[in-house]
Design a protein around this motif. Sequence first.
Motif, short mmCIF file in Angstrom:
data_model
loop_
_atom_site.label_atom_id
_atom_site.label_comp_id
_atom_site.label_asym_id
_atom_site.label_seq_id
_atom_site.Cartn_x
_atom_site.Cartn_y
_atom_site.Cartn_z
N LEU A 11 0.82 -1.22 0.00
CA LEU A 11 0.00 0.00 0.00
C LEU A 11 0.86 1.26 0.00
CD1 LEU A 11 -2.84 -1.04 2.50
CD2 LEU A 11 -3.08 -0.58 0.05
N LEU A 14 2.00 1.58 -3.49
CA LEU A 14 0.86 1.93 -4.33
C LEU A 14 0.54 3.42 -4.20
CD1 LEU A 14 -1.14 0.50 -6.22
CD2 LEU A 14 -2.65 0.17 -4.27
N SER A 15 0.57 3.93 -2.99
CA SER A 15 0.29 5.36 -2.76
C SER A 15 1.36 6.22 -3.41
CB SER A 15 0.22 5.65 -1.26
OG SER A 15 -0.77 4.86 -0.63
N SER A 49 3.53 -3.19 -6.54
CA SER A 49 2.79 -2.89 -5.31
C SER A 49 1.43 -3.60 -5.29
CB SER A 49 2.59 -1.38 -5.18
OG SER A 49 1.88 -0.86 -6.29
N THR A 50 0.78 -3.69 -6.45
CA THR A 50 -0.51 -4.37 -6.52
C THR A 50 -0.37 -5.84 -6.18
OG1 THR A 50 -1.26 -2.83 -8.23
CG2 THR A 50 -2.50 -4.86 -7.99
N VAL A 53 0.23 -6.36 -2.44
CA VAL A 53 -1.03 -6.29 -1.68
C VAL A 53 -1.80 -7.61 -1.82
CG1 VAL A 53 -3.27 -5.15 -1.48
CG2 VAL A 53 -1.20 -3.79 -1.81
N SER A 101 -15.23 1.02 2.28
CA SER A 101 -14.53 1.05 0.99
C SER A 101 -15.48 1.23 -0.17
CB SER A 101 -13.71 -0.24 0.81
OG SER A 101 -14.56 -1.37 0.75
N PHE A 118 -5.82 5.59 -1.80
CA PHE A 118 -4.79 4.63 -1.41
C PHE A 118 -4.22 4.97 -0.03
CE2 PHE A 118 -3.99 4.08 -6.19
CZ PHE A 118 -4.86 3.01 -6.25
N SER A 121 -6.59 3.84 2.62
CA SER A 121 -6.48 2.38 2.76
C SER A 121 -5.24 2.02 3.58
CB SER A 121 -6.40 1.73 1.38
OG SER A 121 -7.56 1.99 0.62
N LEU A 122 -4.14 2.73 3.32
CA LEU A 122 -2.91 2.51 4.09
C LEU A 122 -3.13 2.81 5.56
CD1 LEU A 122 0.14 1.97 4.34
CD2 LEU A 122 0.53 4.35 3.66
#
Length: 481
Positions: A11, A14-15, A49-50, A53, A101, A118, A121-122
């Motif tokens: 995450l 991803l961010s 990163s995806t 996760v 979400s 993102f 979510s983190l």
Amino acid sequence: MAPNEVVLKGLVLLSLSSWIFLIKPSGCGDEVVACTPASPVGIAIFYLSTYLVAFGYGGHQPTIATFGADQFDEQNPKEKSSKAAFFCYFYFALNFGSLFSNTILVYYEDSGEWTLGFLVSLGSAVIALVSFLLGTPGYRYVIPCGNPLPRVAQVFIASAKKWDVIPSNADDLYEVEGPESAIKGSRKILHSAEFEFLDKAATITEDDLMRQNDPWRLCTVTQVEEAKCVLKMLPIWLCTIIYSVVFTQMASLFVEQGNVMSSNIGNFHIPAASMSAFDICSVLICTGIYSQILVPLAGKLRGNPKGLTELQRMGIGLIIGMLAMVAAGATEIERLKHVTPGQKISSLSIFWQIPQYVLVGASEVFMYVGQLEFFNGQAPDGIKSFGSSLCMASISLGNYVSSLLVNMVMGITARGKNPGWIPDDLNAGHMDRFYFLIAVLTAFDFVIYLLCANWYKPINLHGSEKETEMEKQEDDVLGKV
């Protein structure tokens, strides 16, 4: 590296990748402002990163259900009943988080604020990890039983090596002395009559006496029964994949359908993806109805405190899932009737989708909660995590089967000037026929499931609490649904 740490690192990447490399200019991707092409490095970090996760979540999700169930002692009647309720509340908690979400994060997505989504979510993942660590001193830890895959492989290889050996009687099969099994931390499993060819692995031959302690030639009864348990659970598991195809439509075709329906209330636009909030609310409400009303009522009527067995609940989930596809097909027929020539958006309100979302949510309570209980309860001590992993694998395979089914349908129906059932322009297609096709496949799958559920025999752990004759019969047979 713990799965939670993998999710957090994924995450973070991803961010950062969406902020630094991908989303330029800020706020693009909202169907108004176009994003500039991303660099190869940014794309590579994004996919890395995806997958981090996904990898971390794949390790986290099955183990947390098993770890939570381990907090209850099955030998204690009160804790045993609490364990059954745990899976309901576990799935309740999952969907409560999903409600966030599917509303807040979907709003960020719809407005193009991907990086902010993102980061939120983190933050949620950090709070979850800290909460888990704070409870660490009070957790009950079960001794790991090792990797079950080599043990199961040993049974099949040992049986193959003794293909010409006649299996011994149950009393003569090999088993270690004492109350504990050879598998560390696992109780002994009593012999069962199914898959007798695997009993060859526990049949002692003269060659076995010469080659002492060779697990690739001689296995214990408990080890053989572990392999049998995997084989017995597989048909039930395969029948749940079609249901996962039904569940998958919520995040795919339901959203596509909602995108071409009237979704404005005054000046406020309802994102089609946020309609899944009705599914989540349905899960939350039905979970409470099931645990507080249906189970006590069914328990009194049937004289069984469990109410409905796991197999019965899963069967009911299949039926409700089939009805959800019928409702989705009926909504699509009505939507097409309200399409004006030259207009992409139908005048039919998006709230017509509510019944199909509610039905999917109700089916989840029966199917997925029943799955968690079934695979965790029927898996021997040594393969508890494997049993919980089957639930996640069912959902994953459902996504692949759904994609395969869409490609097959489009390959068959899209010929010449015929755009097919699910073209880019849904107003020119017949997505309702695809929904009805899934409903028919689910009905066919339900018939197969009935046969598998009636054939299934539960495992019998040595030293476990004896069930009454009525409970045994209810576990063996799906019963009337």
